[in-house]
Write a protein that holds these residues in place. Structure first.
Motif, short mmCIF file in Angstrom:
data_model
loop_
_atom_site.label_atom_id
_atom_site.label_comp_id
_atom_site.label_asym_id
_atom_site.label_seq_id
_atom_site.Cartn_x
_atom_site.Cartn_y
_atom_site.Cartn_z
N PRO A 122 -1.93 -5.00 -2.23
CA PRO A 122 -1.61 -3.67 -1.71
C PRO A 122 -2.01 -2.54 -2.66
O PRO A 122 -1.91 -2.66 -3.88
CB PRO A 122 -0.09 -3.73 -1.54
N THR A 147 0.66 2.60 2.56
CA THR A 147 0.25 1.35 1.91
C THR A 147 -0.98 0.79 2.60
O THR A 147 -0.97 0.55 3.81
CB THR A 147 1.38 0.31 1.96
N THR A 205 -2.90 -2.42 2.83
CA THR A 205 -2.81 -3.85 2.53
C THR A 205 -4.21 -4.42 2.58
O THR A 205 -4.84 -4.45 3.64
CB THR A 205 -1.91 -4.57 3.54
N THR A 206 -4.74 -4.81 1.43
CA THR A 206 -6.11 -5.32 1.35
C THR A 206 -6.10 -6.82 1.10
O THR A 206 -5.07 -7.41 0.78
CB THR A 206 -6.90 -4.63 0.23
#
Length: 221
Positions: free
Chosen positions: A50, A43, A45-46
């Motif tokens: 996500p 994953t 996470t931005t």
């Protein structure tokens, strides 16, 4: 003198009957269903949400191991999606990673062409950015729309696909529409492609939450 073995008539009849009796039928076990290739879930996470990836560790072991090396060392943490190449609405690619930062880079890896892995640049495929074969390190891109022209051929090395997005393509499409800085990237022939306000990759971690995955990123060959 050759001696014959004499058998009673009843025994001969019984033997003939036995010879004519078909052997018992042994049920054929059902064919085992083909098992899907094993993947590793990561994953990203931005700052926009996500993006969940399924990495093809069986089909592209070298490239997947390299990506996981960066994940496990937390070297993607604090990096960005910094480039987008928009060919048309809903079609192009978004690029992220260490942006060739030598402080974060591990040694380059051997190129795994799609002719070897059987993968393809389908919509949602994740592939390695590189200047030439055997130079990929910690920069990658996600396809928005399919682009089989980026696959390897008998005369072109193509790029190394090693997985696909299984959740978060809406985030990738949003990044594709991000405004760019017309002055950035000109020196490298990427003018108009560098995102004005890069999208942060807050963290990259192995995860195991089951996700309904789309069809594998294969050529179908």
């Amino acid at each position: 003198m050759i001696r014959r073995l004499a058998l009673p008539l009843a025994a001969l009849i019984a033997g003939a009957a036995l010879a004519q009796t078909p052997p018992p039928t042994v049920p054929t076990p059902p064919a085992a269903a083909p098992q899907p290739a094993a993947t590793v879930q990561v994953t990203l996470t931005t700052s926009e949400g996500p993006i969940i990836l399924a990495l093809e560790k069986d089909k592209a072991p070298i490239t997947t191991a390299n990506f996981l090396h960066y994940v496990d060392a937390k070297r993607f943490d604090g990096t960005t999606f910094y480039r987008r190449v928009k060919v048309a609405d809903g079609f192009g690619l978004v690029q992220g990673g260490i942006s060739q930062d030598p402080k974060k880079a591990f040694p380059p890896i051997k190129h795994e062409p799609t002719t070897q892995t059987g993968l393809s640049h389908v919509d949602g495929a994740i592939s390695m950015a590189m200047n030439a074969p055997n130079t990929a390190q910690g920069d990658f891109f996600i396809m928005v729309g399919a682009s089989p022209s980026m696959d390897a051929t008998a005369t072109q090395p193509g790029y190394a696909v090693f997985g696909r997005v299984v959740q978060g393509m809406d985030i990738a499409r949003k990044i594709l529409d991000a405004p760019t800085d017309p002055d950035k990237g000109k020196a490298n022939g990427m003018g108009g492609q560098m995102i004005a306000a890069p999208i942060r990759i807050i963290s990259a971690r192995r995860t195991s939450t089951p996700i309904a995955a789309p069809a594998p990123a294969t050529t179908g060959a």
